[in-house]
Structure formats: C-alpha cells, structure tokens
Design a protein around this motif. Structure first.
Motif, PDB file in Angstrom:
ATOM      1  N   UNK A 237      25.531  -1.730 -15.546  1.00 25.12           N
ATOM      2  CA  UNK A 237      24.226  -1.730 -16.215  1.00 25.12           C
ATOM      3  C   UNK A 237      24.276  -0.987 -17.542  1.00 25.12           C
ATOM      4  N   UNK A 238      25.138   0.017 -17.634  1.00 24.54           N
ATOM      5  CA  UNK A 238      25.229   0.782 -18.876  1.00 24.54           C
ATOM      6  C   UNK A 238      25.711  -0.098 -20.023  1.00 24.54           C
ATOM      7  N   UNK A 239      26.644  -1.004 -19.743  1.00 27.79           N
ATOM      8  CA  UNK A 239      27.161  -1.890 -20.787  1.00 27.79           C
ATOM      9  C   UNK A 239      26.085  -2.853 -21.269  1.00 27.79           C
ATOM     10  N   UNK A 240      25.377  -3.486 -20.327  1.00 24.38           N
ATOM     11  CA  UNK A 240      24.303  -4.397 -20.716  1.00 24.38           C
ATOM     12  C   UNK A 240      23.193  -3.688 -21.469  1.00 24.38           C
ATOM     13  N   UNK A 241      22.881  -2.456 -21.066  1.00 23.27           N
ATOM     14  CA  UNK A 241      21.835  -1.696 -21.747  1.00 23.27           C
ATOM     15  C   UNK A 241      22.265  -1.326 -23.169  1.00 23.27           C
ATOM     16  N   UNK A 264      25.302   6.637 -18.383  1.00 26.02           N
ATOM     17  CA  UNK A 264      26.427   6.840 -17.479  1.00 26.02           C
ATOM     18  C   UNK A 264      26.722   5.536 -16.743  1.00 26.02           C
ATOM     19  N   UNK A 265      27.926   5.427 -16.235  1.00 26.97           N
ATOM     20  CA  UNK A 265      28.335   4.203 -15.553  1.00 26.97           C
ATOM     21  C   UNK A 265      27.387   3.901 -14.384  1.00 26.97           C
ATOM     22  N   UNK A 266      26.967   2.622 -14.275  1.00 28.90           N
ATOM     23  CA  UNK A 266      26.063   2.182 -13.203  1.00 28.90           C
ATOM     24  C   UNK A 266      26.556   0.840 -12.680  1.00 28.90           C
ATOM     25  N   UNK A 267      27.640   0.824 -11.898  1.00 28.02           N
ATOM     26  CA  UNK A 267      28.226  -0.450 -11.446  1.00 28.02           C
ATOM     27  C   UNK A 267      27.365  -1.141 -10.392  1.00 28.02           C
ATOM     28  N   UNK A 268      27.195  -2.434 -10.562  1.00 31.73           N
ATOM     29  CA  UNK A 268      26.472  -3.273  -9.603  1.00 31.73           C
ATOM     30  C   UNK A 268      27.236  -4.582  -9.463  1.00 31.73           C
ATOM     31  N   UNK A 301      22.642   5.437 -14.316  1.00 32.63           N
ATOM     32  CA  UNK A 301      23.428   6.305 -13.436  1.00 32.63           C
ATOM     33  C   UNK A 301      23.650   5.641 -12.098  1.00 32.63           C
ATOM     34  N   UNK A 302      24.360   6.333 -11.220  1.00 33.97           N
ATOM     35  CA  UNK A 302      24.680   5.762  -9.917  1.00 33.97           C
ATOM     36  C   UNK A 302      25.010   6.885  -8.949  1.00 33.97           C
ATOM     37  N   UNK A 303      24.898   6.557  -7.649  1.00 31.57           N
ATOM     38  CA  UNK A 303      25.449   7.381  -6.586  1.00 31.57           C
ATOM     39  C   UNK A 303      26.175   6.426  -5.629  1.00 31.57           C
ATOM     40  N   UNK A 304      26.474   6.824  -4.434  1.00 30.54           N
ATOM     41  CA  UNK A 304      27.252   5.978  -3.536  1.00 30.54           C
ATOM     42  C   UNK A 304      26.473   4.769  -3.043  1.00 30.54           C
ATOM     43  N   UNK A 305      25.146   4.846  -3.081  1.00 28.96           N
ATOM     44  CA  UNK A 305      24.338   3.786  -2.506  1.00 28.96           C
ATOM     45  C   UNK A 305      23.630   2.910  -3.539  1.00 28.96           C
ATOM     46  N   UNK A 378      21.417  -2.107  -5.601  1.00 23.57           N
ATOM     47  CA  UNK A 378      22.527  -1.634  -4.767  1.00 23.57           C
ATOM     48  C   UNK A 378      23.770  -1.394  -5.618  1.00 23.57           C
ATOM     49  N   UNK A 379      24.422  -0.266  -5.398  1.00 19.99           N
ATOM     50  CA  UNK A 379      25.624   0.052  -6.141  1.00 19.99           C
ATOM     51  C   UNK A 379      26.770  -0.864  -5.734  1.00 19.99           C
ATOM     52  N   UNK A 380      27.704  -1.065  -6.656  1.00 20.30           N
ATOM     53  CA  UNK A 380      28.868  -1.889  -6.339  1.00 20.30           C
ATOM     54  C   UNK A 380      29.708  -1.265  -5.233  1.00 20.30           C
ATOM     55  N   UNK A 381      29.590   0.062  -5.052  1.00 20.09           N
ATOM     56  CA  UNK A 381      30.344   0.760  -4.002  1.00 20.09           C
ATOM     57  C   UNK A 381      29.619   0.762  -2.662  1.00 20.09           C
TER      58      UNK A 381
END
Length: 389
Positions: A237-241, A264-268, A301-305, A378-381
């Motif tokens: 999401x950070x890249x698209x933003x 910050x990195x926000x992988x989805x 941003x992101x966390x584990x979930x 939902x996070x990618x992780x």
C-alpha cells in the motif's frame, strides 16, 4: 398429464399421508392388542375339572372346553369386526382433520408464494404481515419480509444510481453539443474560436471518460465483493500511496497544501489495479476537498494481522452523522472544492475495493473540518481466509 392435472406430492399432502399412516398404524396396533387380550382373558374353564359340561339358556348341553372355544371365537370376531370399523372411521376423520390442519398451518407459506408471484417493480411495497403464533412459520414470514425490505432498498438505490449516472453523463454531452452547435452557427467564427470550442469539448469528453472509468471500477469491485479475487498479487500500500501523491503533486503545489507522510511498508495480497485506485481516490479526495494552504497527512503501516492506510485532510466541516452518506454513489462532500469537479464515486469505489479484499474502511469527521479515512486490509503475512469460489 400436465403438472396442474395431476396430484403433486405437496408438503400438505405428505404431512397428511404421514399423519394418516401414523394414526392407522397406532389404531391397528390397539385393535390387535385388544384382540389378543380378549382371547387370553376369556378362559373361564381353566379352573373347572376335565369333562365338566355347561347348560346353555336354550337347553343345549356342551362340553366346557367347547363352549369356551365358541365364546372366545365369537367375542374376538365381534371385537375384530367392530374394531376395524372404528379404525376405518377414525382413519377417515383423522386424515381429513390432518389435511385441514396442515392446510391451515401452511397457509402463511401460500401467502409467501402468492406475494413472491405478485412481486414486481410496482409491487415491492407488499409484505406478508403474518400475525399468527410465534413459530417457525412466523419466523419464515418475518425473514421473507426483511428480505423484501432489503430488495426494495437495493432496487431504489439502483434506480438512484442509474438516474445519477445518466445525469452525470448527460452534463458533459450537453456541454459538447452546445459548444459545437453555437460555434457552427457562428458564421464569423475563426480558428481561435474553433480552438476554444475544441478545448471545451476535450475537457467535457475527459470528464465523461473519467466517469465511465469510475463506473467500471465500481462495478468490477462490487462484483468481486465476497468472492475470490480474479487477481491476487502481493503488493505494498505504501508504494501505491506514494505513486498517488506523486500524481497529485502539481495540484498540491497549486493550492499550497502542507503534506505530512509516514509511509511504512504495508504488504497486502489482492488486485494491484484496484488497490492503486483505492489509494488514488483517497489522495484525490483529500486534495480536492481541502482548503487553500490546508494540511494533508498520510500514513501506512502493518502488523502481523493487518495493514492500513490513513489519509486525512483539513477542509469543509462534515457532521459525523452525515459520514455514511458519503459512501453513496454521486455524493459529494461540501459545497465547494479547490480542485476539478469529480464524479462523486471516490468513496463508493474505496468501500467496494475494501469489501472485495475482506477489509474495512472507517471515516472520522475532524473537529474544525475535514475527514480522516482509515482503510484496514488483511496483511500479506496473515493466514489466508477462505472465500467463496
């Protein structure tokens, strides 16, 4: 025979047959038990001496055992005959009563069927309105009425959507038609006038094209809500933003916005095109609905979930009670905007994209004006959640 000409195995008929079988079976068992009890009970000669005789009222003299056999046969035969007649009568009355009771119990189901058959564009206001006992049938009727309420609301929303979309498309087309007609009717029009007309037509066509693109994205997003996404790619999401902020840089500089970012990195995992459109719509809205020399803040941003994107802006005051309405298509917040006019589909697309990716969107009206929109996906992780195929 046709379906109307034959006896269908309806629920009422099956209930009647089941009740009839149970009633006849229970009655037959009772008659059989009574017959066995009578044959076992009528043994008065068991306590007499062998060879004992009995004198009947007509003067006949019979051996006691012979008289007992005749008595048992006559009593059991009469019991069986009368029992079968009674069983037949009870069965007829019981089956008829079961048929009537089943029909009365299933009457609300017929109301549901009749209401469903009458439903149409002009009759969506009809309801069953069941007022009987609070049982399963009442629950079904209430559920059906609630479903009709949702269908009617969706139908009205669809009609408003089509009307608004038609109006939004009609406006740029009318502008183009008017500009062309006025210019062509002017015999003294020169090249500069034609150039001005061409620029107006180009702007109007770009607006119509943007609206059509937005409608296609909205339809695509809503079609994938609750289903498995057609494309599932890990993205950030950070890249698209960041790309969306870069695309709006000139507009940001034009109105003098102060931008605060924490990307910050926000992988989805999802459809990259839809996710980029989500970020782009939020950034565009935050710029266009802002004040001159206002503020714009963006965080990811992101966390584990979960991963999140927060976009906030200063701007016109919005009552928190009016926030849900901003997600309706063609609703525009505020009466004025510092940027170009949009289609009013921005937040509608954001919500549809969030639904398609199993996420949520929350909007908070800011004191003094402006909004803060938080998108959570939902996070990618995070463990994959099964979706409908």
């Amino acid at each position: 025979m046709t379906d109307r000409g034959r006896l269908r195995p309806t629920l009422r008929l099956r209930l009647t047959v089941l009740n009839g079988v149970l009633l006849i079976g229970a009655g037959a068992i009772l008659v059989l038990l009574a017959w066995l009890l009578v044959r076992d009970a009528l043994r008065p000669t068991d306590e007499l001496l062998p060879g004992t005789t009995v004198v009947l009222s007509d003067g006949r003299v019979l051996d006691a055992e012979q008289w007992q056999r005749q008595l048992v046969d006559a009593a059991s035969g009469e019991l069986l005959a009368k029992g079968l007649v009674a069983l037949l009568a009870i069965s007829v009355v019981g089956v008829a009563g079961a048929y009537a009771v089943a029909g009365r119990a299933l009457r609300p189901l017929h109301q549901v069927t009749a209401t469903a058959q009458r439903l149409g564009e002009a009759t969506l206001d009809q309801r069953i309105g069941y007022s009987g006992a609070d049982d399963e049938v009442a629950e079904l009727a209430k559920t059906f009425d609630a479903m009709l309420d949702r269908i009617a609301s969706a139908f009205e929303a669809q009609k408003r959507f089509v009307a608004n979309a038609s109006h939004e498309l009609r406006t740029p087309l009318a502008v183009m038609r008017t500009e062309i007609d006025v210019t062509l009717s002017d015999d003294d029009a020169d090249a500069a006038e034609y150039r001005r007309m061409a620029m107006v037509v180009r702007d109007a066509s770009e607006r119509a094209n943007g609206l059509v693109d937005a409608l296609l994205v909205l339809a695509r997003s809503e079609a994938q809500a609750g289903r498995r996404l057609g494309r599932r790619t890990e993205c950030d999401l950070a890249t698209g933003t960041a790309n969306a902020l870069s695309a709006m840089r000139r507009e940001v500089e034009r109105i003098g916005l102060r931008v605060q970012t924490s990307l910050e990195s926000a992988p989805v995992v999802g459809d990259p095109g839809l996710l980029d459109r989500l970020a782009g719509n939020l950034i565009e809205n935050a710029v266009r609905y802002n004040h001159l020399h206002g503020r714009l803040w963006v965080r990811t941003g992101t966390d584990r979930e979960r991963s999140w994107l927060v976009v906030g802006n200063t701007g016109f005051e919005v009552d928190q009670a009016d926030v849900p309405g901003l997600f309706e298509p063609f609703r525009r917040g505020g009466r004025e905007r510092t940027g170009a006019r949009g289609s009013g589909l921005g937040l509608s697309i954001v919500r549809a994209v969030c639904d398609a990716h199993g996420g949520t969107v929350r909007v908070i009206a800011q004191p003094g004006g402006g909004l803060e929109v938080t998108v959570t996906l939902p996070s990618a992780d995070a463990p994959a959640v099964p979706t409908a195929g």
